[in-house]
Scaffold this motif. Structure first.
Motif, short mmCIF file in Angstrom:
data_model
loop_
_atom_site.label_atom_id
_atom_site.label_comp_id
_atom_site.label_asym_id
_atom_site.label_seq_id
_atom_site.Cartn_x
_atom_site.Cartn_y
_atom_site.Cartn_z
N ARG A 1 21.85 24.32 26.68
CA ARG A 1 22.92 23.40 26.32
C ARG A 1 24.00 24.17 25.57
NH1 ARG A 1 20.46 18.52 23.13
NH2 ARG A 1 19.16 20.15 22.23
N HIS A 2 25.15 23.52 25.37
CA HIS A 2 26.25 24.16 24.68
C HIS A 2 25.95 24.23 23.18
CE1 HIS A 2 28.98 24.56 28.05
NE2 HIS A 2 28.68 23.33 28.41
N ILE B 1 27.64 31.72 31.05
CA ILE B 1 27.22 30.33 31.14
C ILE B 1 26.32 29.99 29.96
CG2 ILE B 1 27.38 30.38 33.66
CD1 ILE B 1 24.31 30.49 33.72
N SER B 2 26.07 28.70 29.75
CA SER B 2 25.15 28.28 28.71
C SER B 2 23.76 28.84 28.99
CB SER B 2 25.09 26.75 28.63
OG SER B 2 26.33 26.21 28.28
N GLY B 3 23.10 29.29 27.95
CA GLY B 3 21.77 29.85 28.11
C GLY B 3 21.75 31.32 28.42
N ALA B 4 22.91 31.97 28.41
CA ALA B 4 22.97 33.40 28.72
C ALA B 4 22.58 34.27 27.53
CB ALA B 4 24.36 33.79 29.20
N GLY B 5 22.38 33.65 26.36
CA GLY B 5 21.94 34.43 25.20
C GLY B 5 23.06 34.96 24.34
N LYS B 6 24.26 34.38 24.46
CA LYS B 6 25.41 34.88 23.70
C LYS B 6 25.23 34.69 22.19
CE LYS B 6 28.38 32.24 25.78
NZ LYS B 6 27.38 31.52 26.60
N VAL C 1 21.27 28.32 17.80
CA VAL C 1 20.67 28.70 19.08
C VAL C 1 19.73 27.61 19.54
CG1 VAL C 1 19.20 30.37 20.26
CG2 VAL C 1 20.86 31.16 18.57
N GLN C 2 19.77 27.28 20.83
CA GLN C 2 18.84 26.32 21.41
C GLN C 2 18.15 26.97 22.60
OE1 GLN C 2 21.13 22.87 22.42
NE2 GLN C 2 21.40 22.21 20.31
N ALA C 3 16.93 26.56 22.85
CA ALA C 3 16.15 27.16 23.93
C ALA C 3 16.70 26.76 25.28
CB ALA C 3 14.69 26.71 23.81
N ALA C 4 16.63 27.70 26.22
CA ALA C 4 17.03 27.40 27.59
C ALA C 4 15.92 26.60 28.27
CB ALA C 4 17.29 28.70 28.35
N LEU D 1 30.46 28.60 29.78
CA LEU D 1 31.48 28.21 30.75
C LEU D 1 30.82 27.68 32.01
CD1 LEU D 1 33.93 31.25 30.42
CD2 LEU D 1 34.14 28.99 29.37
N ARG D 2 31.13 26.43 32.33
CA ARG D 2 30.60 25.86 33.58
C ARG D 2 31.43 26.33 34.78
NH1 ARG D 2 30.20 21.24 30.13
NH2 ARG D 2 28.04 20.63 29.77
N GLY D 3 32.75 26.37 34.60
CA GLY D 3 33.63 26.78 35.69
C GLY D 3 34.49 27.96 35.29
N VAL D 4 34.73 28.83 36.23
CA VAL D 4 35.56 30.01 35.98
C VAL D 4 36.61 30.08 37.07
CG1 VAL D 4 35.54 32.45 35.37
CG2 VAL D 4 33.44 31.11 35.16
N GLY D 5 37.64 29.23 36.95
CA GLY D 5 38.71 29.24 37.94
C GLY D 5 39.66 30.40 37.71
N LEU D 6 40.12 30.99 38.79
CA LEU D 6 41.03 32.13 38.69
C LEU D 6 42.39 31.68 38.17
CD1 LEU D 6 40.35 34.23 41.90
CD2 LEU D 6 39.23 34.34 39.68
#
Length: 384
Positions: free
Chosen positions: A258-259, A227-232, A247-250, A281-286
């Motif tokens: 933010r993205h 998700i956004s803010g996970a530090g990727k 990079v933007q602060a959470a 990723l906001r949604g993780v549909g199967l």
């Protein structure tokens, strides 16, 4: 010097840092005979893509390979064949994918969306700045464990090898959990829902675990997901040794960001290997994740094999080993509910997809029938 002057996957091959090997050279051979160049897609946007080739990077149009199936749209990580002299230049062919990370789209058409291709490691980033969401992690893992695209031809075309991307879970921002015992318990919690998956705490601030992850990433192509803010993006910059990714602060209130990454970018790491950074990723549909669901919840499926009834629904049946495990505490009820939820979702998506394919096939038959009738009418009119 042309591409044909290079010998397969020697270390001096200009595409070797991007993952070029003998198998890709064999797959590409028919296109080389046509005078096309191999390249790896490092970025895609608005019907065009950035491709790195033996002659350097170029911008290419994807109009020639726009399929009806959205699963075959050119994606970051793809290997492609491009024309060397076109103006504008076009991607002429998409090489068969070894692996792909796919989720379902948010549309009502039950279509898959490919996020990254030809990957060896699917790196799921989970921030320790927020409360662990085990259900979301199980979704990521189910998709990751279903990432094998199929058999890829090697050598003379008679031997096949199946490729699979291996999931890794990174607990990012580990410096926010300074107590070693607490961090160890968090790792154990994740390991219980990620059987057989390496779980690694990392911190871009202190460097904890970064060298270990760097060694993992050096062995092929890795994609960062979360998700956004996970530090990727921060982690990508740490491995790259420079601030390539913005990079933007959470937010302090919920740890979400933010993205900062808006496109999927393929980057060559100084220590070897390739990294694909992705937007949050906001949604993780199967999507076609039945195999992955079974692997993520392998302990439940193992228990189900020992139930008295082979079609046991694990609701109130006598002799149900799954319910017995919940009663004795060896299986958490949350885990069973998550398993049921993901199974239902995957079955629903599969049913929608089958219905859509049947509908599209019917429309195609009707279109061809109409064209055939029109041709016959035209022929009859000309015969008069």
């Amino acid at each position: 010097m042309s591409f044909l002057d290079f010998q397969a996957s020697t270390p001096s091959h200009p595409l070797a840092p991007y993952g070029w090997d003998d198998a890709w050279a064999d797959t590409f051979a028919p296109y080389a005979e046509q005078g096309l160049l191999p390249g790896r897609v490092v970025r895609v946007d608005r019907g065009q893509c950035d491709v790195v080739t033996p002659g350097g990077p170029l911008r290419a149009d994807t109009a020639f390979v726009v399929p009806r199936d959205p699963m075959r749209i050119v994606c970051t990580g793809d290997w492609v064949a491009v024309d060397p002299d076109g103006d504008p230049q076009f991607v002429r062919a998409l090489l068969p994918r070894r692996t792909a990370f796919v989720r379902s789209t948010s549309s009502q058409r039950s279509e898959g969306q490919v996020l990254a291709t030809n990957i060896d490691h699917i790196v799921i980033c989970v921030s320790l700045a927020v409360e662990l969401d085990l259900g979301r992690l199980e979704r990521f893992l189910a998709l990751a464990m279903s990432s094998t695209e199929g058999a890829a031809l090697l050598g003379d075309g008679r031997n096949t090898e199946r490729y699979a991307a291996h999931p890794v879970v990174l607990l990012t921002k580990a410096d926010l959990v300074p107590d070693a015992v607490t961090l160890s318990h968090l790792v154990q919690d994740i390991e219980r829902v990620a059987p057989g998956v390496q779980v690694l705490p990392v911190s871009s601030s202190t460097g904890e675990g970064v060298d270990v992850f760097g060694a993992i990433a050096s062995g092929g192509t890795s994609v960062l997901l979360g998700i956004s803010g996970a530090g990727k993006s921060t982690l990508a910059n740490t491995l790259l040794g420079s601030d390539v990714m913005e990079v933007q602060a959470a937010r302090d209130v919920d740890g979400k960001g933010r993205h900062t990454t808006t496109t999927r970018n393929l980057l060559v790491l100084p220590g070897g290997g390739v990294l694909i950074d992705t937007p949050g990723l906001r949604g993780v549909g199967l999507w076609d994740a039945g195999t992955g669901v079974g692997q993520v919840f392998s302990e439940i499926e193992d228990l189900a094999l020992r139930c008295r009834f082979h079609d046991c629904a694990h609701q109130a049946e006598p002799g149900c080993e799954v319910l017995g495990a919940i009663e004795d505490g060896s299986l958490h009820e949350r885990r069973l509910e998550s398993y049921r939820k993901l199974l239902r979702e995957n079955q629903r998506i599969a049913a929608k997809t089958d219905a859509r394919l049947r509908s599209e096939t019917l429309r195609e038959w009707k279109r061809r029938g109409a064209e055939g009738r029109a041709a016959m009418e035209l022929k009859r009119g000309g015969a008069r």
